[in-house]
Design a protein around this motif. Structure first.
Motif, PDB file in Angstrom:
ATOM      1  N   GLY A  80       0.805  -1.216   0.000  1.00 51.34           N
ATOM      2  CA  GLY A  80       0.000   0.000   0.000  1.00 51.34           C
ATOM      3  C   GLY A  80       0.838   1.264   0.000  1.00 51.34           C
ATOM      4  O   GLY A  80       2.040   1.244   0.278  1.00 51.34           O
ATOM      5  N   TRP A  81       0.181   2.378  -0.283  1.00 50.92           N
ATOM      6  CA  TRP A  81       0.817   3.692  -0.345  1.00 50.92           C
ATOM      7  C   TRP A  81       1.546   4.025   0.950  1.00 50.92           C
ATOM      8  O   TRP A  81       2.578   4.702   0.952  1.00 50.92           O
ATOM      9  N   HIS A  82       1.034   3.532   2.078  1.00 46.96           N
ATOM     10  CA  HIS A  82       1.607   3.817   3.382  1.00 46.96           C
ATOM     11  C   HIS A  82       2.835   2.966   3.696  1.00 46.96           C
ATOM     12  O   HIS A  82       3.544   3.220   4.660  1.00 46.96           O
ATOM     13  N   ASP A  83       3.070   1.944   2.882  1.00 48.41           N
ATOM     14  CA  ASP A  83       4.057   0.916   3.177  1.00 48.41           C
ATOM     15  C   ASP A  83       5.460   1.389   2.800  1.00 48.41           C
ATOM     16  O   ASP A  83       5.670   1.906   1.703  1.00 48.41           O
ATOM     17  N   PRO A  84       6.465   1.227   3.689  1.00 49.90           N
ATOM     18  CA  PRO A  84       7.832   1.619   3.315  1.00 49.90           C
ATOM     19  C   PRO A  84       8.392   0.805   2.152  1.00 49.90           C
ATOM     20  O   PRO A  84       9.399   1.197   1.553  1.00 49.90           O
ATOM     21  N   ASP A  85       7.755  -0.327   1.818  1.00 51.03           N
ATOM     22  CA  ASP A  85       8.199  -1.121   0.679  1.00 51.03           C
ATOM     23  C   ASP A  85       7.606  -0.652  -0.651  1.00 51.03           C
ATOM     24  O   ASP A  85       7.909  -1.223  -1.692  1.00 51.03           O
ATOM     25  N   TYR A  86       6.775   0.376  -0.606  1.00 54.10           N
ATOM     26  CA  TYR A  86       6.214   0.928  -1.848  1.00 54.10           C
ATOM     27  C   TYR A  86       7.373   1.443  -2.705  1.00 54.10           C
ATOM     28  O   TYR A  86       8.249   2.153  -2.224  1.00 54.10           O
ATOM     29  N   PRO A  87       7.404   1.091  -4.000  1.00 52.90           N
ATOM     30  CA  PRO A  87       8.560   1.459  -4.834  1.00 52.90           C
ATOM     31  C   PRO A  87       8.794   2.966  -4.895  1.00 52.90           C
ATOM     32  O   PRO A  87       7.880   3.725  -5.212  1.00 52.90           O
ATOM     33  N   PRO A  88      10.012   3.420  -4.591  1.00 55.97           N
ATOM     34  CA  PRO A  88      10.258   4.864  -4.513  1.00 55.97           C
ATOM     35  C   PRO A  88      10.081   5.592  -5.833  1.00 55.97           C
ATOM     36  O   PRO A  88       9.609   6.729  -5.857  1.00 55.97           O
ATOM     37  N   LEU A  89      10.448   4.967  -6.950  1.00 55.89           N
ATOM     38  CA  LEU A  89      10.270   5.641  -8.240  1.00 55.89           C
ATOM     39  C   LEU A  89       8.794   5.833  -8.558  1.00 55.89           C
ATOM     40  O   LEU A  89       8.409   6.832  -9.174  1.00 55.89           O
ATOM     41  N   LEU A  90       7.968   4.880  -8.143  1.00 52.82           N
ATOM     42  CA  LEU A  90       6.536   4.971  -8.440  1.00 52.82           C
ATOM     43  C   LEU A  90       5.870   6.063  -7.613  1.00 52.82           C
ATOM     44  O   LEU A  90       4.869   6.647  -8.040  1.00 52.82           O
ATOM     45  N   ARG A  91       6.409   6.352  -6.443  1.00 55.13           N
ATOM     46  CA  ARG A  91       5.840   7.428  -5.614  1.00 55.13           C
ATOM     47  C   ARG A  91       5.905   8.774  -6.326  1.00 55.13           C
ATOM     48  O   ARG A  91       5.150   9.688  -6.004  1.00 55.13           O
TER      49      ARG A  91
END
Length: 391
Positions: A80-91
């Motif tokens: 999820g958006w809140h997750d530190p594993d969310y891909p940084p480039l996609l943010r």
């Protein structure tokens, strides 16, 4: 993720509608469970409409159970958006997805990758080119990202799988459990077993025309650059390329015969500024700066380092290098788009992307909807600001 948070996040997903208000809820309340506990007044304040609120309160039970059952299976994940594993480039894209359903290894979404896209009906030469480029990229350790479509996409995935340690990622316009076209079911399974299959749509979601242009933004957003091998002038691959360019990523095109209608889209991209390439090494050289910063981000994440400092933190950072000063001066209180930063600094999109990623990971810069600004805590802290400017 705790079971309570998983259920709450799925309710937010199944609410549908505009994504930005739901991302805003997670930004404000940090966890999905806290978002739901905040209640309807907070949901409305975040911008959710009555239909979304009703769906949160009463989600489709069949869809909810299907998603929960899918997540119970091995190698299935929800990021999820809140997750530190969310891909940084996609943010950093203009409209990042709320969640990613991942069949495979989620950490591969941090892997340096190139999107390889093109026609669903390529020439034999175009298919061969896609295979050759993708295999060379995979052999170099670069992930090959594509959309599981017929033609160029399939050739790219197959080439990466042909390498013993090749990594490939498929971004779908269906749910993560479905292949489109259906005869790519076996290919989807092979990719999930060796790499990752990704979708923003819940399991069981069928192919819908509107999903594929929106799928392309994720495809481009996960990649350091996008390579178009063959495409007509009205190809969906050109949409992916333009989304990549809008997000400050490199775009490459393989030239072809002036008599080949499948080359016209590539020629158009080249006229508009895409890099003309005839081998994978040219692609790798161009993406190297941003790839190095992504590797730094992944190392930090694996070491448990905090890569998204909370606003208000009081960390003291080392001064920025002198070559970062023009960019720091170009940033201000108000979010600024990539085009304006290029104009203000004289730097290229690729140079800016690399530098902004470093500053974002350090906690100096915030990004939202593809626009950049100095972090609030930097603007309010004289000591930190002086350090950031090297004073």
């Amino acid at each position: 993720m705790h079971e309570e948070d998983t259920t709450a996040l799925l309710k937010l997903v199944l609410a549908g509608g505009a994504v930005a208000p739901r991302r805003g809820l997670l930004d404000t309340h940090v966890t999905p469970a806290a978002c739901l506990a905040a209640g309807a007044s907070a949901w409305r304040a975040a911008g959710l409409n009555n239909v979304q609120i009703q769906r949160i309160r009463q989600p489709d039970t069949a869809e909810m159970q299907r998603a929960l059952d899918w997540l119970e299976q091995p190698r299935h994940h929800l990021v999820g958006w809140h997750d530190p594993d969310y891909p940084p480039l996609l943010r950093r894209i203009s409209s990042p997805p709320l969640v990613l359903f991942v069949d495979g290894e989620p950490s591969l979404l941090w892997h340096a990758g190139v999107a390889v896209v093109g026609s669903r009906s390529p020439t034999s030469g175009g298919r061969d080119n896609a295979y050759a480029f993708a295999r060379a990229l995979a052999a170099s350790g670069t992930a090959v990202i594509s959309g599981l479509a017929a033609g160029i996409d399939a050739a790219a995935h197959q080439a990466a799988l042909a390498e013993a340690d090749g990594v490939t990622i498929a971004v779908l316009g269906t749910g993560p459990d479905l292949a489109y076209p259906a005869h790519h079911t076996n290919l989807r399974e092979r990719i999930a077993a060796r790499g990752a299959v990704v979708s923003e749509h819940p399991p069981g979601t069928p192919a819908r025309p509107a999903h594929f242009p929106s799928r392309n933004r994720i495809l481009a957003g996960l990649a350091l650059g996008t390579l178009v091998v063959e495409a007509t002038e009205r190809s969906g691959a050109l949409i992916t390329a333009r989304q990549a360019a809008d997000n400050g990523r490199e775009v490459f095109a393989v030239p072809g015969s002036i008599h080949n209608p499948m080359a016209r889209g590539c020629h158009r991209l080249i006229r508009e500024g895409a890099g003309l390439v005839d081998n994978a090494q040219e692609v790798l050289a161009a993406i190297a700066p941003l790839a190095n910063e992504l590797a730094h981000a992944l190392r930090s994440r694996l070491e448990g380092a905090l890569i998204r400092p909370h606003i208000g933190c009081d960390d003291r950072l080392a001064p920025l290098p002198p070559n970062y000063q023009p960019l720091w001066q170009a940033l201000g209180h108000d979010p600024t788009g990539m085009d304006s930063l290029i104009e203000r600094t004289g730097l290229t999109a690729a140079e800016l992307s690399s530098m902004l990623l470093v500053m974002e990971l350090d906690g100096r810069v915030a990004v939202e909807h593809g626009r950049y600004a100095r972090k609030t805590w930097f603007l309010s802290s004289t000591a930190s600001l002086a350090q950031a400017e090297g004073q």
